[in-house]
Design a protein around this motif. Structure first.
Motif, short mmCIF file in Angstrom:
data_model
loop_
_atom_site.label_atom_id
_atom_site.label_comp_id
_atom_site.label_asym_id
_atom_site.label_seq_id
_atom_site.Cartn_x
_atom_site.Cartn_y
_atom_site.Cartn_z
N SER A 206 -23.42 3.73 28.55
CA SER A 206 -22.53 4.82 28.14
C SER A 206 -23.17 5.74 27.11
CB SER A 206 -21.22 4.25 27.59
OG SER A 206 -21.44 3.54 26.39
N LEU A 207 -24.13 5.23 26.33
CA LEU A 207 -24.69 6.01 25.23
C LEU A 207 -26.03 6.67 25.54
CD1 LEU A 207 -23.94 3.60 22.23
CD2 LEU A 207 -23.05 5.93 22.50
N ALA A 208 -26.89 5.99 26.24
CA ALA A 208 -28.30 6.36 26.25
C ALA A 208 -28.65 7.43 27.28
CB ALA A 208 -29.15 5.12 26.51
N ASP A 209 -29.66 8.23 26.94
CA ASP A 209 -30.31 9.09 27.92
C ASP A 209 -31.29 8.26 28.75
OD1 ASP A 209 -29.12 11.53 26.98
OD2 ASP A 209 -30.47 11.42 25.27
N ARG A 210 -32.00 7.35 28.06
CA ARG A 210 -32.88 6.39 28.73
C ARG A 210 -32.69 5.01 28.11
NH1 ARG A 210 -38.86 7.50 28.72
NH2 ARG A 210 -38.49 8.42 26.66
N ILE A 211 -32.87 4.00 28.93
CA ILE A 211 -32.75 2.61 28.49
C ILE A 211 -34.10 1.94 28.62
CG2 ILE A 211 -31.65 0.37 28.93
CD1 ILE A 211 -29.26 1.91 30.12
N PRO A 225 -29.78 5.53 32.69
CA PRO A 225 -28.74 4.55 33.00
C PRO A 225 -28.48 4.44 34.50
CG PRO A 225 -28.09 5.80 31.08
CD PRO A 225 -29.36 6.44 31.60
N ALA A 226 -28.46 5.56 35.21
CA ALA A 226 -28.20 5.52 36.65
C ALA A 226 -29.30 4.77 37.39
CB ALA A 226 -28.06 6.94 37.19
N GLU A 227 -30.56 4.99 36.98
CA GLU A 227 -31.68 4.31 37.64
C GLU A 227 -31.61 2.81 37.43
OE1 GLU A 227 -34.94 7.96 37.24
OE2 GLU A 227 -34.87 6.36 35.74
N LEU A 228 -31.37 2.39 36.19
CA LEU A 228 -31.34 0.96 35.91
C LEU A 228 -30.11 0.29 36.50
CD1 LEU A 228 -33.65 1.74 33.90
CD2 LEU A 228 -32.83 -0.16 32.51
N MET A 241 -28.32 -6.19 34.02
CA MET A 241 -27.55 -4.98 34.34
C MET A 241 -26.31 -5.31 35.17
SD MET A 241 -29.13 -2.77 32.64
CE MET A 241 -28.16 -1.36 33.13
N GLY A 242 -25.89 -6.56 35.19
CA GLY A 242 -24.61 -6.91 35.79
C GLY A 242 -24.67 -7.53 37.16
N PHE A 243 -25.88 -7.76 37.71
CA PHE A 243 -26.00 -8.43 39.01
C PHE A 243 -25.89 -9.95 38.76
CE2 PHE A 243 -27.68 -4.29 39.88
CZ PHE A 243 -27.41 -4.04 41.21
N ARG A 244 -24.66 -10.39 38.53
CA ARG A 244 -24.41 -11.75 38.08
C ARG A 244 -24.72 -12.79 39.15
NH1 ARG A 244 -18.64 -13.65 35.43
NH2 ARG A 244 -19.29 -15.74 34.76
N ASN A 245 -24.48 -12.43 40.39
CA ASN A 245 -24.72 -13.38 41.48
C ASN A 245 -26.18 -13.37 41.90
OD1 ASN A 245 -21.93 -14.18 41.90
ND2 ASN A 245 -21.60 -12.14 42.74
N ARG A 246 -26.79 -14.54 41.88
CA ARG A 246 -28.17 -14.70 42.32
C ARG A 246 -28.19 -15.82 43.35
NH1 ARG A 246 -31.65 -14.53 36.74
NH2 ARG A 246 -33.19 -15.39 38.15
N VAL A 247 -28.55 -15.46 44.59
CA VAL A 247 -28.46 -16.40 45.70
C VAL A 247 -29.82 -16.58 46.35
CG1 VAL A 247 -27.06 -17.06 47.70
CG2 VAL A 247 -26.22 -15.30 46.14
#
Length: 355
Positions: A206-211, A225-228, A241-247
């Motif tokens: 929400s804050l950054a121009d780049r992460i 933010p959109a790229e990451l 970045m929120g991809f909690r499921n790892r299969v």
């Protein structure tokens, strides 16, 4: 001699290392930050983000490499000579001083004449919307107001950089949201350059121009933010970045840009993000993107738990091999129910060799 107010074009980290005896906390960071950018250093505890910030601030010496402000080397300067603004987690306000005196402290230490000091303090109070609180002591303010005082104290000296070390971690959820908006507004209104340390991916987005995502003292990925958010380059970045499921699955082929991954007998499609040297691969999926299919396709699970979350339901399912999957559902499900879960191929990221 200090660097001077907001006159630089670029900050360069060139091979910056920091060692603590036998432990290497920073492993040769290379990064260029443009004037006016809002940069978030993001990563889990111990990844090196606060160490990097402290090296930039001069609170820690670098063990190798250089920190340059345009063509001027600043890592050899004392913290006060760099003239950067710093906002800490604990605010570090003087309890016996009023808000106005706390904000003006740095200017008084620099010997700024009183008329100029008062003018700049007034401007800083206006920037953080605390004009009516100027005569109060810190103990008479809310946590969010105290944090605004800390921000005002940092910006009043007109620093070339504002450095923030998890400044919202001590606030409750509602205040964090309000202060996120306030920090972004102040950054934009002043045209300042900000480096912001956080472990909260929502804050960074929400804050950054780049992460800048760090892990084990190294930069893993830099992007908007959109790229990451959409296309993390590594599995650990995806996880953060929120991809909690790892299969875990087996790579069985490619169709165009889609990877075909066999997961416990069910083939799903996803975007290949890291090439595989063998057949083993991992699918990463956000819980919000994984839903019951209502058909015979998808990964079969047994529902273990379901929570109501206002607009829908959050479920936890377990595959036959015991892998736990978090998913969204527009309708309630019974515990023990057998369902199949699926996601659009564009929302599934496939990483070869589990990297």
């Amino acid at each position: 001699m200090t660097v001077g107010p907001a006159t630089f074009k670029q900050l360069h980290l060139q091979g910056v290392r920091r060692e603590f005896d036998a432990f290497t906390a920073l492993k040769g960071l290379d990064l260029t930050i443009e004037r006016g950018e809002f940069i978030a250093l993001l990563g889990p505890s111990g990844c090196g983000k606060t160490t990097a910030l402290n090296c930039i601030a001069g609170l820690l010496p670098v063990s190798g490499g250089r920190i340059m402000l345009d063509d001027r080397r600043v890592d050899v300067l004392r913290p006060e000579e760099r003239g950067f603004g710093m906002v800490f987690q604990n605010y570090a306000l003087f309890p016996h001083m009023t808000v106005r005196k706390n904000i003006g402290f740095g200017l008084r230490m620099r010997g700024v004449p009183k008329p100029e000091l008062e003018k700049r303090v007034d401007a800083a109070l206006a920037a953080v919307r605390l004009e009516s609180q100027a005569g109060k002591l810190p103990g008479q303010l809310s946590g969010g107001q105290q944090q605004r005082v800390a921000i005002a104290r940092a910006i009043v000296v007109e620093p070339p950089l504002v450095l923030m070390d998890e400044p919202l971690s001590n606030l409750d959820a509602k205040l964090r949201l309000e202060m996120r908006q306030e920090i972004r507004r102040i950054h934009q209104s002043l045209g300042s350059t900000t480096i912001y340390v956080t472990h909260d991916q929502e804050e960074a987005l929400s804050l950054a121009d780049r992460i800048v995502v760090l892990r084990d003292g190294a930069i893993r990925q830099v992007g908007t933010p959109a790229e990451l958010y959409a296309l993390p380059a590594h599995l650990d970045v995806a996880d953060f970045m929120g991809f909690r499921n790892r299969v875990n699955g087996e790579l069985v082929g490619m169709e165009g840009e889609d990877a075909l991954l066999d997961i416990e007998g069910t083939v799903i499609r996803g975007r290949m993000r890291a090439a595989s040297s063998g057949r083993a691969a991992v699918a990463a999926i956000r819980p919000d993107d994984l839903e019951p299919t209502g058909t015979d396709s998808g990964i079969p699970v047994r529902v273990e738990a379901v929570e109501y979350r206002g607009r829908g339901f959050h479920g936890v399912g377990v595959t036959a091999s015991g892998t736990e999957l978090h998913f969204a559902s527009p309708y309630p499900l019974q515990r023990g129910a057998a369902v199949r879960l699926g996601a659009d191929a564009g929302r599934v990221l496939v990483f070869g060799d589990a990297r």
